[in-house]
Scaffold this motif. Structure first.
Motif, PDB file in Angstrom:
ATOM      1  N   VAL A   4      -4.026  -5.022   8.042  1.00 47.84           N
ATOM      2  CA  VAL A   4      -5.158  -5.362   7.167  1.00 47.84           C
ATOM      3  C   VAL A   4      -6.296  -5.957   7.990  1.00 47.84           C
ATOM      4  O   VAL A   4      -7.454  -5.525   7.899  1.00 47.84           O
ATOM      5  CB  VAL A   4      -4.708  -6.343   6.068  1.00 47.84           C
TER       6      VAL A   4
ATOM      7  N   LEU B  78      -9.828  -3.667   8.741  1.00 49.61           N
ATOM      8  CA  LEU B  78     -11.007  -4.228   8.087  1.00 49.61           C
ATOM      9  C   LEU B  78     -11.854  -5.021   9.082  1.00 49.61           C
ATOM     10  O   LEU B  78     -13.089  -4.946   9.060  1.00 49.61           O
ATOM     11  CB  LEU B  78     -10.590  -5.117   6.921  1.00 49.61           C
TER      12      LEU B  78
ATOM     13  N   VAL C 102      -7.774  -0.880   2.500  1.00 46.75           N
ATOM     14  CA  VAL C 102      -7.378  -0.744   3.908  1.00 46.75           C
ATOM     15  C   VAL C 102      -7.212   0.727   4.288  1.00 46.75           C
ATOM     16  O   VAL C 102      -7.678   1.167   5.345  1.00 46.75           O
ATOM     17  CB  VAL C 102      -6.077  -1.523   4.181  1.00 46.75           C
TER      18      VAL C 102
END
Length: 510
Positions: free
Chosen positions: A309, A313, A410
């Motif tokens: 994640v 990101l 994601v």
């Protein structure tokens, strides 16, 4: 820089008292473990436990012979050989302090690409009780969607045709186990130390699939006699930098050409099923259990998935390291909601673990400013990591009508990342993935075929056929390609009805 001597057996006595060094006579070491895949993680984890065990007990039957199968293992082999296979572990704490320890349990380092026979003979040696592996998720050669062994891999075809000169670990294991059986020796334990759920079971299934094709008679013996203990491993170990090398020189007074740096936290949980003898690692902090499943599921879906994640990101947002990303309250909020709302509801209870405390500890570990874990490293081989760490959670939530907003974001961000190889500001991103070209092609097709990225069934299984998930995915992909900042999409995905974010709580109490 002041000239320093090379780390070596001869120079161990020159180390300052503040540096921990092997508490046993290295000349008495026998090789009880052969380890395939000598990277930073092995050197900061299994090797550290083994070194600690031998120092505490004087049981020196458990030296480790490293093995590299590929040409790109040569540099580490050469550098470690120059310093008598000694190396330094640099442990960096969040408060800025650091400690150094010299590890002495490695006895040799063989290169399979130079002499596969030497590796096979070492595995087959009567003193070898364990062959352990850190070969990354991709090294297990299975289809993530079906779980089946990939016989289409050209290296597998080569190994079946050339059993005495294999390229993949399965060929080496098969040949060495055959030699032991034919010599009347008991088998060694095959011990995976990789971040794969049920890593022992996966290793067993893949090896047996290979052996059934290569030597069906041997498969029967392996199935009944060889142990493959499942295990959960944990220690954040970023890539070594020149800063780390300089710090080790300053702390030890010696030059270590390839030290390893890591956090202070470490954990190892193992099912106590071994083919024969093993080190009594429980004397140095290893937890032996009957069933490791809850522990490994917790770790893979919370720590490893959270790394993915942050990696995907954070890369789009322009961050470079894990600690930089979690210094942003938007990322902290997103990660906490991901762990609380998407992962925790599909986790089984874990004996002796308070999940709330575990998750808070993860956030503290990620925030350690002295562990500069690069997002490039975290995102490397994402095709294996997403399939292993994230997709199972998504699929369970889809079946249970659970939350998967952040997971969908994601995957959408990874589509953008794969298609463009840039951050949202246009900064080039280094993409390291065996499926790099395939991922880029699928990502670039998203404009005309919105679900092209999800149609990679080897990674995403049946997610392309799940309308609730695909609607979210398409919305996020469209927004990202339209230039919507990923941070804004994170805030949208992180606020289910009735949820107050961390930053909102801070504002309300300010």
């Amino acid at each position: 820089m002041q000239h320093t001597q090379m780390l070596s057996n001869q120079r161990l006595s020159d180390l300052p008292a503040s540096v921990i060094k092997p508490g046993y006579a290295r000349q008495s070491l026998k090789t009880g473990i052969v380890h395939v895949g000598v990277g930073g993680f092995h050197r900061a984890h299994q090797a550290v436990y083994t070194d600690a065990y031998m120092s505490a007990t004087g049981d020196t039957r458990w030296g480790v012979c490293g093995v590299g199968l590929r040409e790109n293992d040569r540099k580490m082999q050469q550098l470690l050989a120059e310093q008598d296979f000694l190396y330094t572990v640099l442990e960096r704490k969040a408060d800025g302090s650091a400690s150094a320890q010299v590890i002495g349990c490695m006895t040799d380092f063989l290169l399979g690409c130079d002499d596969p026979g030497a590796v096979i003979r070492k595995m087959a040696d009567p003193d070898t009780h364990i062959v352990s592996l850190t070969i990354t998720e991709g090294g297990y050669n299975f289809n993530p969607s079906t779980g089946e062994f990939d016989f289409n891999n050209p290296d597998v075809q080569h190994d079946l045709a050339n059993p005495d000169a294999p390229r993949l670990v399965f060929g080496y294991l098969a040949r060495a186990l055959k030699q032991r059986r034919d010599s009347g020796l008991p088998p060694f334990t095959v011990q995976s130390c990789d971040n794969i759920q049920h890593n022992g079971d996966v290793t067993r299934n893949m090896l047996l699939a290979y052996i059934r094709a290569a030597d069906p008679d041997l498969a029967t013996w392996v199935a009944s006699e060889v142990a493959f203990p499942n295990a959960m491993v944990d220690r954040i170990t970023p890539a070594t930098t020149s800063t780390d090398i300089h710090a080790v020189q300053t702390m030890t007074g010696l030059t270590d050409q390839w030290p390893v740096t890591c956090e202070s936290f470490h954990q190892w949980v193992i099912e106590d099923t071994f083919s024969s003898d093993r080190p009594q690692w429980e004397k140095c902090g290893v937890q032996f259990v009957a069933d490791v499943t809850p522990y490994e599921t917790m770790k893979i879906r919370l720590l490893n998935a959270s790394h993915t994640v942050l990696g995907v990101l954070g890369s789009l947002a322009g961050y470079r390291t894990i600690d930089e990303a979690v210094s942003d309250p938007v990322f902290t909020d997103t990660l906490r909601v991901f762990m609380d709302s998407e992962v925790t509801p599909v986790l089984a209870p874990v004996k002796g673990i308070d999940l709330g405390v575990y998750k808070q500890t993860l956030l503290q570990r990620f925030a350690n400013p002295n562990i500069k874990d690069s997002l490039t490293r975290i995102c490397s081989e994402s095709s294996s990591k997403v399939a292993t760490f994230l997709v199972p959670t998504i699929r369970e939530n889809v079946k249970q009508d659970g939350a998967f907003e952040i997971s969908a974001l994601v995957v959408a961000a990874w589509c953008y990342y794969s298609a463009t190889h840039t951050s949202q500001s246009g900064e080039a991103l280094e993409v390291i993935d065996a499926l790099k070209d395939q991922l880029q092609q699928a990502g670039r097709q998203s404009g005309q075929q919105p679900l092209a990225f999800l149609h990679q069934a080897d990674i995403f299984a049946d997610l392309a056929q799940q309308p609730d998930f695909t609607r979210l995915f398409e919305t996020f992909v469209s927004a990202l390609f339209a230039g919507e900042p990923v941070s804004r999409l994170m805030q949208q995905a992180s606020v289910p009805a009735g949820t107050e974010t961390v930053s909102e709580k801070k504002e309300s109490t300010a």
